[in-house]
Design a protein around this motif. Structure first.
Motif, PDB file in Angstrom:
ATOM      1  N   ALA A 186       0.869  -1.174   0.000  1.00  0.00           N
ATOM      2  CA  ALA A 186       0.000   0.000   0.000  1.00  0.00           C
ATOM      3  C   ALA A 186       0.911   1.230   0.000  1.00  0.00           C
ATOM      4  N   TYR A 197      -4.937   5.415   0.062  1.00  0.00           N
ATOM      5  CA  TYR A 197      -5.454   4.087   0.354  1.00  0.00           C
ATOM      6  C   TYR A 197      -6.319   4.045   1.610  1.00  0.00           C
ATOM      7  N   LYS A 198      -7.422   3.314   1.502  1.00  0.00           N
ATOM      8  CA  LYS A 198      -8.244   2.934   2.636  1.00  0.00           C
ATOM      9  C   LYS A 198      -8.619   1.465   2.498  1.00  0.00           C
ATOM     10  N   TYR A 199      -8.859   0.814   3.636  1.00  0.00           N
ATOM     11  CA  TYR A 199      -9.251  -0.580   3.585  1.00  0.00           C
ATOM     12  C   TYR A 199     -10.473  -0.813   4.467  1.00  0.00           C
ATOM     13  N   SER A 235      -7.288   4.278   6.826  1.00  0.00           N
ATOM     14  CA  SER A 235      -5.930   4.043   6.357  1.00  0.00           C
ATOM     15  C   SER A 235      -5.354   2.780   6.985  1.00  0.00           C
ATOM     16  N   PRO A 236      -4.617   1.984   6.201  1.00  0.00           N
ATOM     17  CA  PRO A 236      -3.933   0.831   6.798  1.00  0.00           C
ATOM     18  C   PRO A 236      -2.906   1.223   7.843  1.00  0.00           C
ATOM     19  N   LEU A 259      -9.043  -3.243  -0.263  1.00  0.00           N
ATOM     20  CA  LEU A 259      -8.106  -2.119  -0.217  1.00  0.00           C
ATOM     21  C   LEU A 259      -8.344  -1.251  -1.445  1.00  0.00           C
ATOM     22  N   ASP A 261      -7.659   2.104  -3.782  1.00  0.00           N
ATOM     23  CA  ASP A 261      -6.778   3.184  -4.222  1.00  0.00           C
ATOM     24  C   ASP A 261      -7.675   4.259  -4.832  1.00  0.00           C
ATOM     25  N   THR A 267     -10.370  -1.128  -6.455  1.00  0.00           N
ATOM     26  CA  THR A 267     -10.325  -1.821  -5.171  1.00  0.00           C
ATOM     27  C   THR A 267      -9.748  -3.213  -5.366  1.00  0.00           C
ATOM     28  N   ASN A 283       0.782  -4.046  10.833  1.00  0.00           N
ATOM     29  CA  ASN A 283       1.198  -3.020   9.872  1.00  0.00           C
ATOM     30  C   ASN A 283       2.587  -2.453  10.146  1.00  0.00           C
TER      31      ASN A 283
END
Length: 335
Positions: A186, A197-199, A235-236, A259, A261, A267, A283
């Protein structure tokens, strides 16, 4: 029009590898390093989904392969004092995490697997690998059962499919405890930043962990940010994570990490199916670059936790019994 499809042997830097190609997708697996699927790429868009070592990092990779690709964990995660008793048999593992005094991540990370076959056709390219544990195998000293683990990876128009199978070849029951320390980039797209990025992830309850990173048997409330995993995402790298959760399903009935972008409008879906009852997520102390959503059959340290099987998900594999599951990576366009 027939998609490009290919399977072949070729080194990954200095490691023997089997490569798969199908349409824009490319993947590589390393039989001599734990059957680690070290690469999954979209060559047309230059996406690199999994964390890969560079050519000058191969010795570092071999010394710590758990933070690259998709390593196999059997048994997964931590076991208190490196020991547990199950079905009147005591298992003793080496303590390999000095900080906690626990055993960590099992015995298959660096094991040598056999390539059963590989090939390609109009529908897919594929590779099948296996490892069999029996008397005389080094792993048998710690897991004194006769069993086989098989892995099959395939590429198709639907992305990357993983099929895993565990078979008990012995005469007595064995504990079946498995996870994958999946290491995802990521960003995975060139030109994107971690801030893009978000998940989301299908978690239910968070396990409370003690100072040795072992479950206490109790749950703890989800932070407000963690609740966003089920809705808009986060966010990761929102804070350091080495967290353990029970799994659930999303509105589509799937157990998955997604995840997104935002810059690319795409995704990455990591659908692990409903056989994995727990997740770990790590992480690297919130260091941008990669994170590890880890599907796991059982609770960490499950045999040592005084909870019913419905909560620990510790599986008993009978003689001749088979456990199997599939997981898939694919991309979903959001524009």
């Amino acid at each position: 029009m027939t998609a490009h499809s290919k399977a072949y042997e070729q080194s990954y830097y200095d490691e023997p590898a089997v490569w798969l190609e199908w349409g824009p997708y490319q993947a590589a697996v390393l039989p001599r390093v734990g059957a680690n699927l070290i690469a999954f790429r979209d060559t047309a868009k230059q996406y690199a989904v999994l964390r890969e070592p560079a050519g000058d990092e191969m010795d570092l990779f071999r010394s710590n392969s758990v933070v690259y690709g998709i390593p196999v964990l059997f048994p997964p995660n931590r076991y208190k004092d490196g020991t547990f008793t199950w079905k009147d048999r005591t298992y003793t593992f080496p303590i390999n995490e000095e900080r906690t005094g626990n055993h960590l991540h099992g015995f298959f990370l660096d094991s040598i697997w056999s390539v059963e076959g590989y090939g390609s056709n109009e529908q897919e390219s594929f590779v099948s690998l296996s490892i069999t544990i029996e008397e005389g195998h080094p792993i048998y000293a710690f897991l004194p059962h006769r069993f086989t683990i098989q892995l099959r990876y395939s590429l198709s128009e639907h992305g990357l499919l993983q099929h895993v199978l565990v078979k008990n070849n012995g005469d007595d029951a064995m504990p079946c405890m498995l996870a994958f320390h999946t290491t995802i980039n990521a960003p995975f797209a060139p030109g994107s930043a971690p801030e893009d990025y978000k998940y989301t992830m299908t978690i239910d309850k968070r396990w409370e962990l003690d100072e040795r990173m072992l479950p206490t048997g109790h749950y703890q409330p989800l932070a407000q940010e963690e609740q966003l995993m089920a809705t808009t995402g986060l966010s990761p790298f929102w804070e350091p994570m080495d967290n353990h959760y029970t799994s659930t399903v999303n509105a589509s009935g799937r157990n998955a990490m997604e995840l997104t972008d935002a810059r690319e409008g795409v995704t990455l879906v990591y659908d692990v199916g409903n056989a994995y009852k727990h997740w770990m997520i790590w992480n690297n102390k919130a260091t941008p670059g990669f994170f590890c959503p880890e599907p796991q059959i059982n609770l960490v340290n499950a045999p040592n936790v005084d909870l019913p099987q419905e909560q620990t998900a510790l599986l008993e594999l009978q003689p001749g019994g088979i456990w199997e599951a599939t997981s898939r990576f694919y991309f979903r366009t959001n524009r």
